[in-house]
Design an enzyme around this catalytic site. Structure first.
Site, short mmCIF file in Angstrom:
data_model
loop_
_atom_site.label_atom_id
_atom_site.label_comp_id
_atom_site.label_asym_id
_atom_site.label_seq_id
_atom_site.Cartn_x
_atom_site.Cartn_y
_atom_site.Cartn_z
N SER A 113 -28.78 -63.66 -3.60
CA SER A 113 -29.50 -62.45 -3.19
C SER A 113 -29.25 -62.14 -1.72
O SER A 113 -29.05 -60.99 -1.33
CB SER A 113 -30.99 -62.62 -3.45
OG SER A 113 -31.72 -61.52 -2.94
N GLU B 278 -38.09 -72.38 6.02
CA GLU B 278 -36.94 -73.29 5.88
C GLU B 278 -36.15 -73.00 4.61
O GLU B 278 -34.92 -73.16 4.58
CB GLU B 278 -37.40 -74.75 5.89
CG GLU B 278 -36.23 -75.72 5.80
CD GLU B 278 -36.62 -77.17 6.00
OE1 GLU B 278 -35.85 -78.05 5.55
OE2 GLU B 278 -37.68 -77.44 6.60
N ARG B 279 -36.84 -72.57 3.54
CA ARG B 279 -36.14 -72.26 2.29
C ARG B 279 -35.12 -71.15 2.52
O ARG B 279 -33.98 -71.22 2.03
CB ARG B 279 -37.16 -71.88 1.22
CG ARG B 279 -36.54 -71.50 -0.13
CD ARG B 279 -37.64 -71.33 -1.18
NE ARG B 279 -37.13 -70.76 -2.42
CZ ARG B 279 -37.08 -69.47 -2.68
NH1 ARG B 279 -37.52 -68.59 -1.79
NH2 ARG B 279 -36.60 -69.04 -3.83
N ARG B 280 -35.51 -70.10 3.25
CA ARG B 280 -34.58 -69.01 3.54
C ARG B 280 -33.43 -69.48 4.41
O ARG B 280 -32.28 -69.06 4.24
CB ARG B 280 -35.34 -67.87 4.22
CG ARG B 280 -36.04 -66.91 3.27
CD ARG B 280 -37.08 -66.07 3.98
NE ARG B 280 -38.30 -66.83 4.22
CZ ARG B 280 -39.19 -66.53 5.15
NH1 ARG B 280 -38.99 -65.48 5.94
NH2 ARG B 280 -40.28 -67.24 5.28
N ASN C 14 -46.87 -73.08 3.45
CA ASN C 14 -46.44 -73.62 2.17
C ASN C 14 -47.54 -73.58 1.13
O ASN C 14 -47.32 -73.25 -0.04
CB ASN C 14 -45.94 -75.07 2.35
CG ASN C 14 -44.52 -75.13 2.87
OD1 ASN C 14 -43.58 -74.73 2.19
ND2 ASN C 14 -44.35 -75.61 4.08
#
Length: 300
Positions: free
Chosen positions: A72, A100-102, A134
């Site tokens: 994406s 952090e995931r992004r 989170n």
């Protein structure tokens, strides 16, 4: 070196810091608020100048989900900026506070620059925001969520009532979630890996042999109700004790739950109504927990 935070109430720690955490937009959503003040503070920095939070409460990142997000990002870019702070050891670099995931997905997508919002946060505030972000976005498994609540209480002096109010959770939810930390490491691993749900884990807290019952639940794909019934029945040699436990009133059960959550250990109350007295038992899983209990008793 991380500073040792003083015990305090909500203060800036939750009520103000939570304003930095916006509801997460889908990275496929192209609609933006043109007048947003947060967007006006956004800047773009090289992705290799950003490092993850060393105290990130979230430890597990699903690789398939990261790959989907990376796909994406290649097409749409990053819609919502990361929250970062200047690296305390290098003014030219940044540490991730939230997102952090992004950041991980952007690396997979081989993006060179990334949008960020820079916040001047100390070590305590950084960890608080990371935990709250989170938990609010349900990005933690039940064990990580429980550890997050425990950190906010133990390290920063927040109470269950304060956390429940600030985060829109019930006090019973916080207490029941933290009770999962009483489970043996093997059972906690089943929960972290998604083999057992939080409902299974809550039922296992009161089981005579939570490891054996957890293994059975995983191998036989038992439902939460099945595990609850098995935990209540227990071995045949303890039927008398189970009948006594089943007869406990709601106030006694709630007191057991509150004490267990406060101590981080399993507390059992056996009250004899006729005699007016009873027995309180505290189960510790290792010598470290016993030492913690002794320190609490000595300072009371």
């Amino acid at each position: 070196m991380a500073r040792t935070p003083e015990k305090r109430g909500l203060g800036r720690g939750l009520s103000a810091l939570m304003a930095d955490i916006e509801p997460e937009r889908s990275e496929t959503d192209t609609s933006l608020d043109a007048g947003s003040s947060a967007r006006s503070a956004e800047r773009t920095v090289p992705i290799d100048s950003i490092a993850p939070n060393p105290d990130q409460p979230r430890r597990a990142f699903d690789q398939a989900a990261l790959d989907d997000l990376a796909a994406s990002l290649r097409h749409k870019g990053i819609i919502q900026p990361l929250i970062v702070r200047p690296d305390p050891d290098d003014s030219t670099r940044f540490q991730i506070v939230a997102g952090e995931r992004r950041w991980r997905a952007a690396q997979i997508a081989q993006l060179h620059d990334i949008p960020v919002l820079v916040r001047d946060l100390d070590d305590t505030e950084m960890l608080e925001v990371a935990i709250i972000e989170n938990i609010q976005r349900a990005d933690l498994n039940p064990i990580e969520e429980a550890l997050g609540y425990r950190q906010l209480i133990d390290r920063f002096g927040h109470t269950q009532e304060q956390l429940a109010t600030a985060m829109g959770k019930s006090r019973s939810h916080l207490a029941n979630t933290m009770r999962l930390l009483q489970l043996p490491d093997e059972v906690q691993a089943y929960v972290r890996d998604g083999e057992l749900s939080a409902g299974h884990a809550r039922a296992l807290v009161t089981a005579d042999d939570p490891i054996a019952l957890a293994r059975l639940a995983v191998s036989k794909s038992l439902s939460v109700r099945d595990v609850e019934q098995a935990a209540k029945s227990g071995p045949s040699t303890s039927r008398k004790g189970n009948r006594r436990a089943a007869s406990k009133d709601a106030d006694t059960k709630m007191l057991e739950s509150d004490l267990s959550a406060a101590l981080g250990m399993l507390v059992v109350i056996d009250h004899d109504t006729d005699a007016g007295g009873g027995k309180l038992s505290i189960r510790y899983k290792d010598l470290s927990q016993l030492d913690d209990l002794m320190r609490l008793l000595n300072t009371a």
